[in-house]
Design an enzyme around this catalytic site. Structure first.
Site, PDB file in Angstrom:
ATOM      1  CG  HIS A   1     100.523 -36.124  29.664  1.00  0.00           C
ATOM      2  ND1 HIS A   1     101.368 -36.508  30.694  1.00  0.00           N
ATOM      3  CD2 HIS A   1     100.568 -34.763  29.660  1.00  0.00           C
ATOM      4  CE1 HIS A   1     101.876 -35.438  31.276  1.00  0.00           C
ATOM      5  NE2 HIS A   1     101.417 -34.361  30.653  1.00  0.00           N
TER       6      HIS A   1
ATOM      7  CD  GLU B   1     100.964 -31.687  27.029  1.00  0.00           C
ATOM      8  OE1 GLU B   1     101.806 -32.216  26.278  1.00  0.00           O
ATOM      9  OE2 GLU B   1     101.105 -31.624  28.267  1.00  0.00           O
TER      10      GLU B   1
ATOM     11  CG  HIS C   1     105.555 -31.115  24.873  1.00  0.00           C
ATOM     12  ND1 HIS C   1     106.809 -31.486  25.303  1.00  0.00           N
ATOM     13  CD2 HIS C   1     104.776 -31.063  26.004  1.00  0.00           C
ATOM     14  CE1 HIS C   1     106.804 -31.673  26.610  1.00  0.00           C
ATOM     15  NE2 HIS C   1     105.587 -31.408  27.061  1.00  0.00           N
TER      16      HIS C   1
END
Length: 273
Positions: A71, A129, A133
């Site tokens: 993920h 992502e 992040h």
């Protein structure tokens, strides 16, 4: 003429400084993170919700995915919050071209919808992502390529699917397992307590955590009691959990039927005509 050039130069300099300040202020407004979370997904649980297929959806491959997929690698704070969208460094797929075979196999999207990007628009899961992040993982991770290469290396080094299989927990069959057995298997091999997220008794996500030097650490508060670890690491999971399999939809099918096995209470998605 010289006056106009001076005005233009002043304007250009102001614009550059404005952009630079805007970008740095995003970072400055969020303190440095405390630790990493490697978030894994179990496709059997997520793909059971698939109702239509598209070329970008890993659930629609001809063979079911029977291993945990990525993920993301998240930079988190100890207080349970996290930074996000820390810089304007947008995702550039050309920078990770050499990693594409691994990204497509181990880090596929499990949905047909595109992911939101930090500063407008949508794109592949990798863009989401990295921008949300990855940009917050500095100074440990330096750039986009480093982010994806580091994540893939951690995924390979700590192969959760293999860890469970070695403990007799077959991640591709229809059995149910004690939650404590799953937590213990990973803790014994990894050296720290994982965090599990479940949906209807099936594992949806499994997260393992790292200090900033990538040494393992608990995803929950330290505890000397295993049952306390279990309860803290998996508030959404029942005592017995499953790692379900699924039947991929044939590309182009628009709907499926959810079937529950009385013997195992497992969920499988069976394509219907």
């Amino acid at each position: 003429m010289a006056s106009n050039l001076r005005h233009f130069s002043s304007f250009a300099l102001a614009l550059i400084l404005s952009i630079s300040f805007s970008s740095s202020s995003v970072w400055a407004s969020q303190r440095e993170f405390d630790y990493f979370v490697l978030a894994l997904q179990w496709p059997g649980t997520i793909c059971a919700q698939t109702r239509h297929c598209c070329s970008s959806n890993g659930c629609c491959r001809s063979e079911p995915i029977t291993y945990f997929t990525l993920h993301g690698l998240w930079a988190d704070y100890d207080d349970g919050t996290w930074p996000s969208c820390c810089t304007h460094a947008g995702f550039d797929i050309n920078k990770v071209e050499s990693l594409m075979p691994e990204l497509q196999k181990y880090w596929p999207s499990l949905y047909c919808t595109s992911s939101k990007r930090c500063f407008g628009g949508k794109g592949p899961i990798w863009a989401h992502e990295w921008e949300k992040h990855g940009t917050c993982s500095y100074p440990v991770i330096q750039d986009e390529y480093d982010y994806f290469a580091t994540t893939l290396n951690l995924y390979t080094k700590y192969n959760v699917t293999r860890i469970l299989e070695n403990a007799g927990i077959d991640a591709a069959n229809s059995a149910k397992y004690l939650l404590g057995e799953v937590v213990s298997a990973i803790k014994n091999e990894f050296g720290a307590t994982p965090l599990l997220v479940c949906r209807h008794g099936s594992v949806e996500e499994l997260r393992i955590c790292f200090n900033k030097d990538f040494s393992p650490r608990d995803c929950v508060n330290e505890s000397s009691n295993l049952m306390e670890d279990v309860s803290k690491s998996s508030s959404s999971c029942p005592r017995y959990i499953s790692l379900p399999t699924y039947e991929p939809l044939v590309h182009g099918d628009l709907r499926g039927k959810l079937v529950t096995s009385e013997r195992t209470n497992m969920y499988r998605l069976v394509a219907s005509a």
